[in-house]
Motif scaffolding. Sequence first.
Motif, mmCIF file in Angstrom:
data_model
loop_
_atom_site.group_PDB
_atom_site.id
_atom_site.type_symbol
_atom_site.label_atom_id
_atom_site.label_comp_id
_atom_site.label_asym_id
_atom_site.label_seq_id
_atom_site.Cartn_x
_atom_site.Cartn_y
_atom_site.Cartn_z
ATOM 1 N N VAL A 186 32.603 30.930 65.336
ATOM 2 C CA VAL A 186 32.705 30.011 66.702
ATOM 3 C C VAL A 186 33.154 28.653 66.156
ATOM 4 N N SER A 187 33.697 27.744 66.982
ATOM 5 C CA SER A 187 34.135 26.509 66.709
ATOM 6 C C SER A 187 33.112 25.535 66.888
ATOM 7 N N ARG A 188 33.070 24.363 66.395
ATOM 8 C CA ARG A 188 32.264 23.614 66.549
ATOM 9 C C ARG A 188 32.127 22.785 68.050
ATOM 10 N N ALA A 189 33.578 22.927 68.721
ATOM 11 C CA ALA A 189 33.787 22.386 69.804
ATOM 12 C C ALA A 189 32.873 23.178 71.000
ATOM 13 N N GLU A 190 32.949 24.500 70.796
ATOM 14 C CA GLU A 190 32.145 25.430 71.476
ATOM 15 C C GLU A 190 30.671 25.335 71.291
ATOM 16 N N VAL A 191 30.165 25.129 70.098
ATOM 17 C CA VAL A 191 28.655 24.638 69.779
ATOM 18 C C VAL A 191 28.358 23.563 70.522
ATOM 19 N N GLU A 192 29.015 22.458 70.509
ATOM 20 C CA GLU A 192 29.051 21.425 71.299
ATOM 21 C C GLU A 192 28.916 21.633 72.841
ATOM 22 N N SER A 193 29.631 22.463 73.432
ATOM 23 C CA SER A 193 29.791 22.499 74.686
ATOM 24 C C SER A 193 28.386 23.503 75.239
ATOM 25 N N ARG A 194 28.192 24.414 74.429
ATOM 26 C CA ARG A 194 26.987 25.193 74.669
ATOM 27 C C ARG A 194 25.618 24.168 74.722
ATOM 28 N N LEU A 195 25.622 23.368 73.870
ATOM 29 C CA LEU A 195 24.476 22.490 73.705
ATOM 30 C C LEU A 195 24.252 21.495 74.761
ATOM 31 N N ARG A 196 25.593 20.950 75.397
ATOM 32 C CA ARG A 196 25.611 20.106 76.394
ATOM 33 C C ARG A 196 25.060 20.709 77.715
ATOM 34 N N ALA A 197 25.267 21.992 77.731
ATOM 35 C CA ALA A 197 24.874 22.964 79.001
ATOM 36 C C ALA A 197 23.414 23.063 79.038
ATOM 37 N N SER A 237 21.073 20.674 77.871
ATOM 38 C CA SER A 237 20.475 19.696 77.539
ATOM 39 C C SER A 237 19.862 18.915 78.623
ATOM 40 N N SER A 238 20.068 19.241 80.187
ATOM 41 C CA SER A 238 19.620 18.664 81.023
ATOM 42 C C SER A 238 18.650 19.395 81.860
ATOM 43 N N GLY A 239 17.700 18.818 82.554
ATOM 44 C CA GLY A 239 16.741 19.272 83.313
ATOM 45 C C GLY A 239 15.503 19.450 82.888
ATOM 46 N N GLY A 240 14.388 19.723 82.914
ATOM 47 C CA GLY A 240 13.081 20.164 82.524
ATOM 48 C C GLY A 240 12.311 18.772 82.358
ATOM 49 N N THR A 241 11.177 19.020 81.922
ATOM 50 C CA THR A 241 10.145 17.843 81.845
ATOM 51 C C THR A 241 10.706 16.935 80.479
ATOM 52 N N ARG A 242 9.947 15.947 80.542
ATOM 53 C CA ARG A 242 10.362 14.964 79.231
ATOM 54 C C ARG A 242 10.120 15.621 77.768
ATOM 55 N N GLU A 243 9.012 16.436 77.824
ATOM 56 C CA GLU A 243 8.604 17.141 76.636
ATOM 57 C C GLU A 243 10.016 18.114 76.441
ATOM 58 N N GLU A 244 10.302 19.085 77.373
ATOM 59 C CA GLU A 244 11.293 19.821 77.081
ATOM 60 C C GLU A 244 12.672 19.437 76.680
ATOM 61 N N ARG A 245 13.076 17.973 77.241
ATOM 62 C CA ARG A 245 14.329 17.316 77.014
ATOM 63 C C ARG A 245 14.028 16.948 75.423
ATOM 64 N N TRP A 246 12.955 16.504 74.856
ATOM 65 C CA TRP A 246 12.777 16.122 73.762
ATOM 66 C C TRP A 246 12.913 17.329 72.677
ATOM 67 N N ALA A 247 12.438 18.633 73.003
ATOM 68 C CA ALA A 247 12.525 19.561 72.501
ATOM 69 C C ALA A 247 14.046 20.210 72.328
ATOM 70 N N THR A 248 14.484 20.245 73.217
ATOM 71 C CA THR A 248 16.001 20.619 73.492
ATOM 72 C C THR A 248 16.874 19.611 72.500
ATOM 73 N N GLY A 249 16.604 18.302 72.522
ATOM 74 C CA GLY A 249 17.065 17.474 71.791
ATOM 75 C C GLY A 249 17.284 17.751 70.153
ATOM 76 N N ILE A 250 15.918 18.213 69.770
ATOM 77 C CA ILE A 250 15.522 18.751 68.419
ATOM 78 C C ILE A 250 16.626 19.801 68.076
ATOM 79 N N LEU A 251 16.672 20.933 69.332
ATOM 80 C CA LEU A 251 17.430 21.992 68.823
ATOM 81 C C LEU A 251 19.073 21.509 68.788
ATOM 82 N N ARG A 252 19.277 20.670 69.535
ATOM 83 C CA ARG A 252 20.736 20.192 69.546
ATOM 84 C C ARG A 252 21.261 19.616 68.050
#
Length: 335
Positions: free
Chosen positions: A218-229, A231-246
């Motif tokens: 997998v390319s890094r560009a594909e990883v970035e695209s997946r992560l952007r998809a 990263s939005s929505g959810g509660t503040r806590e969920e966005r914080w957790a998603t940021g850590i995963l990213r």
Amino acid sequence: MRVREVGGTVPHGARHNSDRFRTLRATLLTSALHYAERGMYIHPLIVGGKAPVWNDWEGRATLDRDLITRTWSRAPFNIGIACGPSRLVAVDLDVPHDGDEPPAEFAGVTDGDTMFSVLIGRTPGARAVPTFTVRTPSGGRHLIYRAPAGFEIRNTARTIGWCMDTRAAGGYVVGIGSVVDGRPYVLESSITEPVDLPDWLLTLITTAPEPPKAGERVSRAEVESRLRAISSGGTREERWATGILRSECRDLSGMPADSGRNNRLNLAAYRAGQLVAAGLLDQAVAEEELTAAARAAGLGVEYAHEIEKTLNSGMRAGLQKPRFMPTDRRIGGAA
């Protein structure tokens, strides 16, 4: 991994930990020298883990008593035995993880031990040959044999049997005295020297099919695209957790070869598992994104199963220790 001893006047508990540190370090040094005296090339693994400390661990694995003493006097490193230079073949009889079921043809098999017994029963002329055996912290076993001359023996991953891997040239096993998750690797029997690899087992290993690959990298560009998809929505806590995963996926996907990628995947899975346990991440999503990041880093090119095994190990450990978003008071107002 750096390990620092506490100096000066310390509380009783800290002094106790320091004593335990020194005892473990001495035990591991003794074990490391024991292996080297028997012609087994060793290298340090991280304290409390199974990842190599040295990048070119197979090339640097050593019998040098002075180098071993200097290395293990620094910290209680776990011990890796390089199978190739040591002319060893190790059969890893593992235990299944949650949700890991044997193929239909092996219905009733419960773990690597019973799988090994089934192979003996199904293979003409096969019999169990007692050899140097190590019990692992998970309850599995490592059967250590001497490799025969004139054969190129490779590593395998579940291609000779369910819950069975082999390690030879290009692979290593963890040595006696090493501690993972607070539990040690221990000698299981009175046999302290490997015996010759039985012919029937040599045949099974050398004729085993190639393990499945992980697919195209997998390319890094594909990883970035997946992560952007995600990263939005959810509660503040969920966005914080998603940021850590990213962040974890970005770090992992950009790692070069021979830089501890497998250990980094384990750590990323552990951190993701903590957030899953807190209800802030979906486990399936986390595992899917970490797998993509691991492939981007080049993991799984040889053995697809290795990504799954490392990912499951880290995730299981993280699920035992939920991690919640810190309050503003504790983090100084940071989001």
